[in-house]
Scaffold this active site. Sequence first.
Site, PDB file in Angstrom:
ATOM      1  N   THR A 256     -40.935 -14.113  28.846  1.00  0.00           N
ATOM      2  CA  THR A 256     -40.689 -13.369  28.191  1.00  0.00           C
ATOM      3  C   THR A 256     -41.372 -13.074  26.612  1.00  0.00           C
ATOM      4  OG1 THR A 256     -40.038 -11.985  29.028  1.00  0.00           O
ATOM      5  CG2 THR A 256     -40.092 -11.088  26.776  1.00  0.00           C
TER       6      THR A 256
ATOM      7  N   GLU B  93     -29.529  -8.344  25.580  1.00  0.00           N
ATOM      8  CA  GLU B  93     -31.185  -8.441  25.350  1.00  0.00           C
ATOM      9  C   GLU B  93     -31.471  -9.176  24.125  1.00  0.00           C
ATOM     10  OE1 GLU B  93     -31.968  -8.408  28.209  1.00  0.00           O
ATOM     11  OE2 GLU B  93     -33.069  -5.782  28.515  1.00  0.00           O
TER      12      GLU B  93
HETATM   13  P1  ADP Z   1     -36.639 -10.188  33.013  1.00  0.00           P
HETATM   14  O1  ADP Z   1     -37.332 -10.001  32.219  1.00  0.00           O
HETATM   15  O2  ADP Z   1     -36.960 -10.591  34.746  1.00  0.00           O
HETATM   16  O3  ADP Z   1     -34.878  -9.494  32.917  1.00  0.00           O
HETATM   17  P2  ADP Z   1     -36.109 -12.148  30.853  1.00  0.00           P
HETATM   18  O4  ADP Z   1     -36.430 -13.216  30.820  1.00  0.00           O
HETATM   19  O5  ADP Z   1     -36.073 -11.036  29.711  1.00  0.00           O
HETATM   20  O6  ADP Z   1     -37.072 -12.064  32.067  1.00  0.00           O
HETATM   21  O7  ADP Z   1     -34.823 -12.659  30.840  1.00  0.00           O
HETATM   22  C1  ADP Z   1     -34.387 -13.632  31.758  1.00  0.00           C
HETATM   23  C2  ADP Z   1     -33.228 -15.062  30.582  1.00  0.00           C
HETATM   24  O8  ADP Z   1     -32.207 -14.578  29.872  1.00  0.00           O
HETATM   25  C3  ADP Z   1     -33.773 -16.503  31.102  1.00  0.00           C
HETATM   26  O9  ADP Z   1     -33.652 -17.069  29.836  1.00  0.00           O
HETATM   27  C4  ADP Z   1     -31.965 -16.190  31.832  1.00  0.00           C
HETATM   28  O10 ADP Z   1     -31.945 -17.802  31.657  1.00  0.00           O
HETATM   29  C5  ADP Z   1     -31.620 -15.580  30.981  1.00  0.00           C
HETATM   30  N1  ADP Z   1     -30.184 -14.918  31.200  1.00  0.00           N
HETATM   31  C6  ADP Z   1     -29.091 -14.878  30.937  1.00  0.00           C
HETATM   32  N2  ADP Z   1     -27.686 -14.928  31.344  1.00  0.00           N
HETATM   33  C7  ADP Z   1     -28.315 -13.488  32.318  1.00  0.00           C
HETATM   34  C8  ADP Z   1     -27.860 -13.179  33.510  1.00  0.00           C
HETATM   35  N3  ADP Z   1     -27.430 -12.491  33.372  1.00  0.00           N
HETATM   36  N4  ADP Z   1     -29.234 -12.267  34.277  1.00  0.00           N
HETATM   37  C9  ADP Z   1     -30.317 -13.094  33.706  1.00  0.00           C
HETATM   38  N5  ADP Z   1     -31.184 -13.431  33.275  1.00  0.00           N
HETATM   39  C10 ADP Z   1     -30.421 -14.316  32.249  1.00  0.00           C
END
Ligand code: ADP
Length: 306
Positions: free
Chosen positions: A181, A128
């Site tokens: 985010t 995260e």
């Molecule tokens: P959510 O709240 O939907 O998880 P976030 O903004 O917390 O969205 O996370 C998405 C971010 O994490 C994006 O920038 C994405 O490119 C990155 N990321 C890296 N690896 C992954 C993955 N396996 N799955 C989803 N997002 C990923």
Amino acid sequence: MTSIKIFCPATIANLSCGFDVLGTCLENVGDEMIIRKSEQKGIRITKIVGANLPLETEKNVAGVAALALLSAIETEFGFEIEIYKNIKAGSGIGSSSASAAGAVFGINELLGKPFSRKELVEFAMQGEILASGSAHADNVAPCLLGGFTLIRNTNPLDIVRIESPSELFATIIHPKIELKTSDMRAVLTPMVSLKSAIIQWGNLGGLISGLHTSDYDLIGRSLQDEIVEPLRGKFIPNFNEIKTIAIENGALGSGISGSGPSIFALCRGIETAEKVGNAMKIVFKKTNIEFDIHVCKINSEGVKTI
Ligand code: ADP
């Protein structure tokens, strides 16, 4: 066992009054992953279907979380990961945490479960950091543990799992726009007034109590956000209208899922949850923004082998 296929559920973080401390796990919406032992040590992401995300281990939350686990235990072999994304990154229903939690859960199963699900949360949180810049657990904890989770403290990590009342369903509308985010964090103010804090902790206590005692009215009265929603709601198209229509159609309460743009409503029973979904659909069709609606029971199991 040399390979495993898993379901990695979507999650709702914050739940109105529980900014950064509360989350819940959803049934029937989530990603799938296949994880295999490999002779070559380390972690390799060999396939991603359904999203344009990096294959490099250090740039994918699944890889980062998996490496965190491997740094805590000696293994003779490595792991290959395939990710089948259904949860869009940046949707606000825990896309990154599904991958982080899935990776550490799958590897732990293939290693013969040296760690408990609660212990896996620490490793998943490392993923995260890559996604959002902070090691928050309000999506990875419900994804790994199921039900509702309260992050009482992050350092040291202290997670309280709360079983969901049996008739609780969530309706989620996901407008297909991107809200980062990090941008949604930037709109928050570092200070809150004592008056707002008092209202917020009253509601958080009420929500926790309502979940424990299956008091649906108390859950509904407590689903209020004095602090974050007033600052973030304006970035989500038709947010107030969706929230109002959800409550008019019987939802217990409604708010922003994670940092948005998804909006959730908690409902008692599937009929109400579906009715709320249909009402949300009618309101949102007035915009020209594409959207998905999900109606899900609260998932008490969390990430699982399929
Ligand atoms: P959510 O709240 O939907 O998880 P976030 O903004 O917390 O969205 O996370 C998405 C971010 O994490 C994006 O920038 C994405 O490119 C990155 N990321 C890296 N690896 C992954 C993955 N396996 N799955 C989803 N997002 C990923």
